[in-house]
Design a protein around this motif. Structure first.
Motif, PDB file in Angstrom:
ATOM      1  N   GLN A   7     -91.869  38.811  11.066  1.00  0.00           N
ATOM      2  CA  GLN A   7     -90.490  38.347  10.920  1.00  0.00           C
ATOM      3  C   GLN A   7     -89.947  38.621   9.514  1.00  0.00           C
ATOM      4  O   GLN A   7     -88.885  38.118   9.167  1.00  0.00           O
ATOM      5  CB  GLN A   7     -90.406  36.849  11.235  1.00  0.00           C
ATOM      6  CG  GLN A   7     -90.771  36.493  12.648  1.00  0.00           C
ATOM      7  CD  GLN A   7     -89.811  37.092  13.662  1.00  0.00           C
ATOM      8  OE1 GLN A   7     -88.628  37.241  13.404  1.00  0.00           O
ATOM      9  NE2 GLN A   7     -90.331  37.441  14.814  1.00  0.00           N
ATOM     10  N   HIS A   8     -90.645  39.391   8.712  1.00  0.00           N
ATOM     11  CA  HIS A   8     -90.203  39.693   7.357  1.00  0.00           C
ATOM     12  C   HIS A   8     -88.836  40.384   7.398  1.00  0.00           C
ATOM     13  O   HIS A   8     -88.561  41.159   8.315  1.00  0.00           O
ATOM     14  CB  HIS A   8     -91.236  40.602   6.676  1.00  0.00           C
ATOM     15  CG  HIS A   8     -91.022  40.738   5.215  1.00  0.00           C
ATOM     16  ND1 HIS A   8     -90.137  41.635   4.684  1.00  0.00           N
ATOM     17  CD2 HIS A   8     -91.568  40.075   4.173  1.00  0.00           C
ATOM     18  CE1 HIS A   8     -90.141  41.537   3.371  1.00  0.00           C
ATOM     19  NE2 HIS A   8     -91.016  40.590   3.041  1.00  0.00           N
ATOM     20  N   PRO A   9     -87.974  40.108   6.436  1.00  0.00           N
ATOM     21  CA  PRO A   9     -86.638  40.724   6.436  1.00  0.00           C
ATOM     22  C   PRO A   9     -86.649  42.250   6.422  1.00  0.00           C
ATOM     23  O   PRO A   9     -85.681  42.879   6.841  1.00  0.00           O
ATOM     24  CB  PRO A   9     -86.002  40.182   5.147  1.00  0.00           C
ATOM     25  CG  PRO A   9     -86.707  38.919   4.869  1.00  0.00           C
ATOM     26  CD  PRO A   9     -88.110  39.098   5.383  1.00  0.00           C
ATOM     27  N   PHE A  10     -87.738  42.871   5.970  1.00  0.00           N
ATOM     28  CA  PHE A  10     -87.834  44.328   5.995  1.00  0.00           C
ATOM     29  C   PHE A  10     -87.687  44.871   7.414  1.00  0.00           C
ATOM     30  O   PHE A  10     -87.127  45.952   7.618  1.00  0.00           O
ATOM     31  CB  PHE A  10     -89.184  44.775   5.410  1.00  0.00           C
ATOM     32  CG  PHE A  10     -89.420  46.258   5.504  1.00  0.00           C
ATOM     33  CD1 PHE A  10     -88.814  47.118   4.623  1.00  0.00           C
ATOM     34  CD2 PHE A  10     -90.247  46.783   6.487  1.00  0.00           C
ATOM     35  CE1 PHE A  10     -89.029  48.488   4.703  1.00  0.00           C
ATOM     36  CE2 PHE A  10     -90.472  48.143   6.577  1.00  0.00           C
ATOM     37  CZ  PHE A  10     -89.854  49.003   5.679  1.00  0.00           C
ATOM     38  N   TYR A  11     -88.182  44.137   8.399  1.00  0.00           N
ATOM     39  CA  TYR A  11     -88.153  44.603   9.784  1.00  0.00           C
ATOM     40  C   TYR A  11     -86.866  44.224  10.511  1.00  0.00           C
ATOM     41  O   TYR A  11     -86.731  44.503  11.696  1.00  0.00           O
ATOM     42  CB  TYR A  11     -89.341  44.024  10.560  1.00  0.00           C
ATOM     43  CG  TYR A  11     -90.669  44.405   9.957  1.00  0.00           C
ATOM     44  CD1 TYR A  11     -91.076  45.720   9.867  1.00  0.00           C
ATOM     45  CD2 TYR A  11     -91.525  43.425   9.467  1.00  0.00           C
ATOM     46  CE1 TYR A  11     -92.282  46.066   9.309  1.00  0.00           C
ATOM     47  CE2 TYR A  11     -92.741  43.757   8.903  1.00  0.00           C
ATOM     48  CZ  TYR A  11     -93.117  45.080   8.837  1.00  0.00           C
ATOM     49  OH  TYR A  11     -94.318  45.418   8.281  1.00  0.00           O
ATOM     50  N   ARG A  12     -85.914  43.586   9.857  1.00  0.00           N
ATOM     51  CA  ARG A  12     -84.694  43.143  10.515  1.00  0.00           C
ATOM     52  C   ARG A  12     -83.852  44.292  11.067  1.00  0.00           C
ATOM     53  O   ARG A  12     -83.382  44.213  12.195  1.00  0.00           O
ATOM     54  CB  ARG A  12     -83.864  42.278   9.570  1.00  0.00           C
ATOM     55  CG  ARG A  12     -82.717  41.601  10.272  1.00  0.00           C
ATOM     56  CD  ARG A  12     -82.003  40.631   9.377  1.00  0.00           C
ATOM     57  NE  ARG A  12     -82.906  39.551   8.986  1.00  0.00           N
ATOM     58  CZ  ARG A  12     -82.784  38.867   7.874  1.00  0.00           C
ATOM     59  NH1 ARG A  12     -81.826  39.126   7.030  1.00  0.00           N
ATOM     60  NH2 ARG A  12     -83.628  37.898   7.599  1.00  0.00           N
TER      61      ARG A  12
END
Length: 86
Positions: A7-12
């Motif tokens: 769920q890290h913002p990098f994968y958004r």
């Protein structure tokens, strides 16, 4: 990778998740074409896991909720000279 890490913002952004899975699928195809079944099965499993984590169970709103929960509330009751004010 734990669910929290996925769920890290990098994968958004959707394109990032698509690119990661596409590269792993391409790697798997390359291994199968080169007659490397062990690596082909391994990379196909990684691709399946990526599809599961990034498309089926991924919640793009989860990081925003977690980020908002960690921000301090601005109550406006600090003194004008306090170091917490800009």
């Amino acid at each position: 990778m734990a669910s929290k890490e996925a769920q890290h913002p990098f994968y958004r952004p959707l394109w990032v998740r698509i690119a990661i899975v596409a590269v792993v699928i391409g790697w798997s195809v390359l291994e199968w074409v080169n007659d490397e079944p062990i690596w082909g099965v391994l990379t196909a499993g990684i691709a399946a896991w990526g599809i599961w984590m990034f498309f089926i169970t991924y919640d793009p709103d989860a990081p925003r909720a977690a980020d908002d929960a960690t921000l301090p509330a601005d109550t406006g009751d600090e003194e004008p000279g306090s170091p917490n004010r800009d």
